[in-house]
Write an enzyme that holds these catalytic residues in place. Sequence first.
Site, short mmCIF file in Angstrom:
data_model
loop_
_atom_site.label_atom_id
_atom_site.label_comp_id
_atom_site.label_asym_id
_atom_site.label_seq_id
_atom_site.Cartn_x
_atom_site.Cartn_y
_atom_site.Cartn_z
CG PHE A 41 -56.98 124.69 -19.15
CD1 PHE A 41 -57.87 124.09 -20.05
CD2 PHE A 41 -55.83 124.00 -18.80
CE1 PHE A 41 -57.61 122.82 -20.57
CE2 PHE A 41 -55.56 122.73 -19.31
CZ PHE A 41 -56.46 122.14 -20.20
CB VAL A 79 -55.11 126.45 -14.22
CG1 VAL A 79 -56.42 127.10 -13.84
CG2 VAL A 79 -55.33 124.99 -14.60
CB CYS A 80 -55.59 131.90 -16.05
SG CYS A 80 -55.65 133.60 -15.46
CB ILE A 81 -53.42 132.28 -10.62
CG1 ILE A 81 -53.74 132.30 -9.12
CG2 ILE A 81 -52.88 133.63 -11.07
CD1 ILE A 81 -52.51 132.33 -8.25
N GLY A 84 -59.00 131.05 -12.37
CA GLY A 84 -59.26 129.89 -11.52
C GLY A 84 -59.81 130.30 -10.17
#
Lengths: 132, 121
Positions: A41, A79-81, A84
């Site tokens: 994501f 999830v891309c940090i 996010g």
Amino acid sequence: MSTCFTLLVTGSPTNSQAHLSAIRFAKAALAAGQKIANIFFYQEAVLVASEFIIKPDDEAQLTEEWEELCNKNGIELQVCIAAGNRRGIIEQEEANLKGKSGASIRPGFKVLGLGQFAAALSSGENKLVHFK
Amino acid sequence: MNNSITTSIIIQSPPFSSIAGKEAVDLALVCAAFEQQVNLIFSDRGVLHLLNNQGKEGINDKLHDKQLNALAFYDIDTIYVNQQSLKELNLDESQLLKECTIAPAEQINSLVQASQNTVTF
């Protein structure tokens, strides 16, 4: 021989059909005996990982649908940090570090760097499908 | 450089109205760092990212033209610009950052078709 897919979801959970389409695609691919290596994501799509989404019961519960699908099939929800964090999706460790009141990410989702997504592409083994 | 995997990153969304362009360039840089051959392609209103006379006075945020100018340092050697999009916006090469290569749609088409991965922003 089965095909192995990497799914990239970038569309918003509230403002696009990306998640509904990606979930349908994933279910159909798995039912047809294909494999899904990972689901990543990025951009607005990271909002689906929020612990604090409350939707009316008769609407699609995207967060739970992703979790159920991936639990059942042993697929990681990534999830891309960076994407996010700039949208308020943070882990406990990040919250402590930045003096925030607590984590906002669902435990079923895992925070990863963009590098891990790029590494999956570099392997050349998976077919990338993008939902936006 | 490992040229076996080619990733095309197409930027169609304009600057300022969203951070899609910035997140696209971030992905391009990371893919290049993982030794992929990266085609960074600007098309439609995405070409507006490349205008060389943008100022930040009116937006109260930072511009990412410095990041675009530095792409060569990160092994992204060619920035492709869709010639038709440029024409539709009544722009020419002299108005763009100096690293750009203007390419007709057919050439961009072949670049994308020859890629293993394509992501559109």
